[in-house]
Design a protein around this motif. Sequence first.
Motif, PDB file in Angstrom:
ATOM      1  N   GLY A   1      70.635   0.029  42.381  1.00 51.37           N
ATOM      2  CA  GLY A   1      70.231  -0.306  43.754  1.00 51.37           C
ATOM      3  C   GLY A   1      70.333   0.881  44.689  1.00 51.37           C
TER       4      GLY A   1
ATOM      5  N   ALA B   1      70.018   2.438  34.178  1.00 50.91           N
ATOM      6  CA  ALA B   1      69.932   1.977  35.577  1.00 50.91           C
ATOM      7  C   ALA B   1      69.422   3.103  36.476  1.00 50.91           C
TER       8      ALA B   1
ATOM      9  N   GLY C   1      71.316  -5.290  45.805  1.00 52.59           N
ATOM     10  CA  GLY C   1      72.288  -4.607  44.960  1.00 52.59           C
ATOM     11  C   GLY C   1      72.459  -3.163  45.396  1.00 52.59           C
TER      12      GLY C   1
ATOM     13  N   PRO D   1      80.619   1.633  38.257  1.00 53.95           N
ATOM     14  CA  PRO D   1      81.581   0.892  37.432  1.00 53.95           C
ATOM     15  C   PRO D   1      82.246   1.719  36.319  1.00 53.95           C
ATOM     16  N   PRO D   2      81.512   2.644  35.646  1.00 55.73           N
ATOM     17  CA  PRO D   2      82.202   3.393  34.588  1.00 55.73           C
ATOM     18  C   PRO D   2      83.371   4.231  35.111  1.00 55.73           C
TER      19      PRO D   2
ATOM     20  N   HIS E   1      72.287 -10.878  36.583  1.00 59.27           N
ATOM     21  CA  HIS E   1      72.401 -11.733  37.781  1.00 59.27           C
ATOM     22  C   HIS E   1      71.014 -12.196  38.181  1.00 59.27           C
TER      23      HIS E   1
ATOM     24  N   ALA F   1      67.900  -5.349  42.070  1.00 58.27           N
ATOM     25  CA  ALA F   1      68.835  -4.507  41.311  1.00 58.27           C
ATOM     26  C   ALA F   1      70.211  -5.169  41.367  1.00 58.27           C
TER      27      ALA F   1
ATOM     28  N   VAL G   1      76.789  -8.071  47.566  1.00 60.32           N
ATOM     29  CA  VAL G   1      77.715  -9.180  47.766  1.00 60.32           C
ATOM     30  C   VAL G   1      79.162  -8.662  47.842  1.00 60.32           C
TER      31      VAL G   1
ATOM     32  N   GLY H   1      72.019  -6.305  39.004  1.00 61.43           N
ATOM     33  CA  GLY H   1      72.959  -5.992  37.936  1.00 61.43           C
ATOM     34  C   GLY H   1      73.334  -7.171  37.068  1.00 61.43           C
TER      35      GLY H   1
ATOM     36  N   VAL I   1      77.328  -9.554  51.630  1.00 63.08           N
ATOM     37  CA  VAL I   1      76.255 -10.524  51.875  1.00 63.08           C
ATOM     38  C   VAL I   1      75.641 -10.933  50.541  1.00 63.08           C
TER      39      VAL I   1
ATOM     40  N   MET J   1      85.619   3.139  37.252  1.00 58.38           N
ATOM     41  CA  MET J   1      86.704   2.291  37.769  1.00 58.38           C
ATOM     42  C   MET J   1      88.033   2.556  37.062  1.00 58.38           C
TER      43      MET J   1
ATOM     44  N   LEU K   1      82.716  -2.729  24.867  1.00 58.08           N
ATOM     45  CA  LEU K   1      83.041  -1.516  25.622  1.00 58.08           C
ATOM     46  C   LEU K   1      83.983  -1.783  26.806  1.00 58.08           C
ATOM     47  N   ILE K   2      83.703  -2.845  27.575  1.00 55.73           N
ATOM     48  CA  ILE K   2      84.508  -3.095  28.775  1.00 55.73           C
ATOM     49  C   ILE K   2      85.928  -3.525  28.388  1.00 55.73           C
TER      50      ILE K   2
ATOM     51  N   SER L   1      78.479   6.500  24.903  1.00 57.46           N
ATOM     52  CA  SER L   1      79.561   7.407  24.538  1.00 57.46           C
ATOM     53  C   SER L   1      80.833   6.862  25.147  1.00 57.46           C
TER      54      SER L   1
ATOM     55  N   GLY M   1      74.576  -1.232  43.343  1.00 52.02           N
ATOM     56  CA  GLY M   1      75.145  -0.605  42.152  1.00 52.02           C
ATOM     57  C   GLY M   1      74.376   0.669  41.847  1.00 52.02           C
TER      58      GLY M   1
ATOM     59  N   LYS N   1      84.376   7.465  26.738  1.00 49.44           N
ATOM     60  CA  LYS N   1      84.977   8.609  27.437  1.00 49.44           C
ATOM     61  C   LYS N   1      86.500   8.640  27.361  1.00 49.44           C
TER      62      LYS N   1
HETATM   63  C1  LIG Z   1      84.285  -1.277  33.273  1.00 48.69           C
HETATM   64  C2  LIG Z   1      82.889  -0.817  32.994  1.00 48.69           C
HETATM   65  C3  LIG Z   1      82.690   0.351  32.296  1.00 48.69           C
HETATM   66  C4  LIG Z   1      81.413   0.788  32.006  1.00 48.69           C
HETATM   67  N1  LIG Z   1      81.282   1.944  31.308  1.00 48.69           N
HETATM   68  C5  LIG Z   1      80.051   2.410  31.059  1.00 48.69           C
HETATM   69  C6  LIG Z   1      79.879   3.644  30.382  1.00 48.69           C
HETATM   70  O1  LIG Z   1      80.846   4.290  29.979  1.00 48.69           O
HETATM   71  N2  LIG Z   1      78.618   4.104  30.184  1.00 48.69           N
HETATM   72  C7  LIG Z   1      77.538   3.401  30.600  1.00 48.69           C
HETATM   73  O2  LIG Z   1      76.413   3.853  30.402  1.00 48.69           O
HETATM   74  N3  LIG Z   1      77.655   2.218  31.226  1.00 48.69           N
HETATM   75  C8  LIG Z   1      78.885   1.703  31.478  1.00 48.69           C
HETATM   76  N4  LIG Z   1      79.023   0.516  32.127  1.00 48.69           N
HETATM   77  C9  LIG Z   1      77.806  -0.240  32.509  1.00 48.69           C
HETATM   78  C10 LIG Z   1      77.249   0.265  33.850  1.00 48.69           C
HETATM   79  O3  LIG Z   1      78.245   0.209  34.800  1.00 48.69           O
HETATM   80  C11 LIG Z   1      76.073  -0.596  34.259  1.00 48.69           C
HETATM   81  O4  LIG Z   1      75.039  -0.445  33.326  1.00 48.69           O
HETATM   82  C12 LIG Z   1      75.572  -0.226  35.655  1.00 48.69           C
HETATM   83  O5  LIG Z   1      76.571  -0.452  36.613  1.00 48.69           O
HETATM   84  C13 LIG Z   1      74.332  -1.025  36.016  1.00 48.69           C
HETATM   85  O6  LIG Z   1      73.993  -0.773  37.339  1.00 48.69           O
HETATM   86  P1  LIG Z   1      73.212  -1.853  38.211  1.00 48.69           P
HETATM   87  O7  LIG Z   1      73.033  -1.243  39.555  1.00 48.69           O
HETATM   88  O8  LIG Z   1      72.028  -2.327  37.475  1.00 48.69           O
HETATM   89  O9  LIG Z   1      74.170  -3.133  38.284  1.00 48.69           O
HETATM   90  P2  LIG Z   1      75.616  -3.351  38.875  1.00 48.69           P
HETATM   91  O10 LIG Z   1      76.449  -2.145  38.740  1.00 48.69           O
HETATM   92  O11 LIG Z   1      76.095  -4.607  38.236  1.00 48.69           O
HETATM   93  O12 LIG Z   1      75.391  -3.612  40.423  1.00 48.69           O
HETATM   94  C14 LIG Z   1      74.819  -4.819  40.883  1.00 48.69           C
HETATM   95  C15 LIG Z   1      74.806  -4.860  42.391  1.00 48.69           C
HETATM   96  O13 LIG Z   1      74.163  -6.067  42.807  1.00 48.69           O
HETATM   97  C16 LIG Z   1      74.948  -6.745  43.765  1.00 48.69           C
HETATM   98  N5  LIG Z   1      74.603  -8.175  43.680  1.00 48.69           N
HETATM   99  C17 LIG Z   1      74.551  -8.971  42.590  1.00 48.69           C
HETATM  100  N6  LIG Z   1      74.145 -10.205  42.921  1.00 48.69           N
HETATM  101  C18 LIG Z   1      73.919 -10.191  44.244  1.00 48.69           C
HETATM  102  C19 LIG Z   1      73.487 -11.162  45.192  1.00 48.69           C
HETATM  103  N7  LIG Z   1      73.172 -12.418  44.820  1.00 48.69           N
HETATM  104  N8  LIG Z   1      73.387 -10.796  46.486  1.00 48.69           N
HETATM  105  C20 LIG Z   1      73.702  -9.536  46.876  1.00 48.69           C
HETATM  106  N9  LIG Z   1      74.112  -8.579  46.034  1.00 48.69           N
HETATM  107  C21 LIG Z   1      74.216  -8.900  44.739  1.00 48.69           C
HETATM  108  C22 LIG Z   1      76.366  -6.364  43.379  1.00 48.69           C
HETATM  109  O14 LIG Z   1      77.257  -6.558  44.456  1.00 48.69           O
HETATM  110  C23 LIG Z   1      76.173  -4.893  43.054  1.00 48.69           C
HETATM  111  O15 LIG Z   1      76.111  -4.146  44.234  1.00 48.69           O
HETATM  112  C24 LIG Z   1      80.287   0.043  32.435  1.00 48.69           C
HETATM  113  C25 LIG Z   1      80.481  -1.144  33.145  1.00 48.69           C
HETATM  114  C26 LIG Z   1      81.764  -1.565  33.430  1.00 48.69           C
HETATM  115  C27 LIG Z   1      81.958  -2.845  34.198  1.00 48.69           C
END
Ligand SMILES: Cc1cc2nc3c(=O)[nH]c(=O)nc-3n(C[C@H](O)[C@H](O)[C@H](O)COP(=O)(O)OP(=O)(O)OC[C@H]3O[C@@H](n4cnc5c(N)ncnc54)[C@H](O)[C@@H]3O)c2cc1C
Length: 416
Positions: A12, A294, A7, A41-42, A240, A103, A33, A105, A75, A44, A151-152, A320, A9, A322
């Motif tokens: 990661g 995260a 990951g 993501p927030p 995931h 990580a 992937v 997500g 990948v 976007m 939220l989303i 919060s 994200g 935004k």
């Molecule tokens: C539209 C939107 C708005 C948001 N707004 C807020 C906000 O205002 N405030 C807030 O606190 N949070 C918000 N969030 C939540 C926040 O984005 C997540 O909590 C944060 O992105 C978590 O990060 P992460 O790295 O754990 O996971 P993710 O961001 O989900 O990243 C996961 C990563 O893992 C990779 N991955 C997954 N499975 C595999 C696999 N099998 N093989 C290889 N790679 C893989 C993905 O490609 C990605 O790179 C929002 C989310 C979205 C979608």
Amino acid sequence: MRAVVIGTGPAGITAAETLRHLDPSGSVVALSVEPFPPYSPPAMADHFLTGREAPLYWKGRDVGPRLGIDERRGVRVGAIDTDNCEVVLDDAERIPYEGLVVASGSRLHAPLEGADRPGVLDFKSLRTATELIGRVRRGEVTTALIVGNGLIGIELSLLLADLGVDVTVIGRRTWVMPRVLDPVTSTVAEAALVARGVNLRLGVQVDAIIGEPSATGIRLADGTHLDADMVVAATGVKPHTEFLDGSGIVTGWGVHVDQGLGTSVHGIVAAGDVAEAADRFTGKRFVHAIFPNAVAQAPIAAANLLGADLRYDGADTMNSLKHLGVPIVSIGTIDGPDEILRWQENGVLRAVYLRDDTMIGAQLAGDIRGAGVYRSLMLRRLPVGRYGHRLVEPGFGLADITLDALGHRQHSLSVV
Ligand SMILES: Cc1cc2nc3c(=O)[nH]c(=O)nc-3n(C[C@H](O)[C@H](O)[C@H](O)COP(=O)(O)OP(=O)(O)OC[C@H]3O[C@@H](n4cnc5c(N)ncnc54)[C@H](O)[C@@H]3O)c2cc1C
């Protein structure tokens, strides 16, 4: 150490950055992937509205080469062979690791008939969001239905309204963002949404997403059909974890982690939306899928992988909003209070949730000053009954707590 991070994200890439920093002579492979540089993501919605890239690619598009991280895109990890310490990609390539950060997500969770129908879109990842906004930009979408008022779903509704789409949010509960806001605070959000042109249909059960061959609308529990050019599922998220099956890593809703963010398998840690960590306030294991958790977990997980012995304080529940145009903050929980105190005037609203003389939650709308003080009272589990209704009135702040503490000290001195 030869470290692999699944990951890129927020969790990661932060873990990869930490590993690089703490272990300059080691190697770090970070796998995603998705075909994009690490993104937030927030950011976007703002990116699709304004075209701004910097907040989206928050570490810089070149973060991989710049930091010497072997950042590999497009990948998919299909399995982890924990016996041989190898990550197995879908194309059967095996990547050996000495330390592994999970990580990965979360993804859309849509337990709804027809949710897998072609044409059902979501706004969970940059890949799906790009597809969704592409349809809007090509002029294919005049009307949109968003199933889910979390939220989303709410963020997306604002973006679509700003892009000129006639958008309707449909929610089972009777108020918006029910996991985060209480019904009273949500009235402030709802007023802002309606003013921005978002249609709300709340307290409505969606039975199925319908349409042949691809989605054209939804069927409600009362049999009503609603049609739209685009149907979006925003019904929740799920960690995931599928690729961990058979790895020996214990999972529930997410990956079970201990206080050091270690999984049940030695040499493998987890961070971010995929991790089911202890809640900071309740101590109960929970997935709090928010950005600050995260990026707080990732450096701890990465450092511990390298042999540190850091403890994670627990996941925060603080949200919060935004893009609403009205500031709203929610902290802690609204579940199971003994008492709720409220203050409301001229569009400003404050509520605190109390249990056993301590604060378990707070909601502020219109004016969010004081949120930090509430959070601090909650974290320290300080008794707050002594403040009475003043606790929820504007102006309550550090000064009250300090004066109070001084008063107590003077009292104890005079007793001595
Ligand atoms: C539209 C939107 C708005 C948001 N707004 C807020 C906000 O205002 N405030 C807030 O606190 N949070 C918000 N969030 C939540 C926040 O984005 C997540 O909590 C944060 O992105 C978590 O990060 P992460 O790295 O754990 O996971 P993710 O961001 O989900 O990243 C996961 C990563 O893992 C990779 N991955 C997954 N499975 C595999 C696999 N099998 N093989 C290889 N790679 C893989 C993905 O490609 C990605 O790179 C929002 C989310 C979205 C979608």
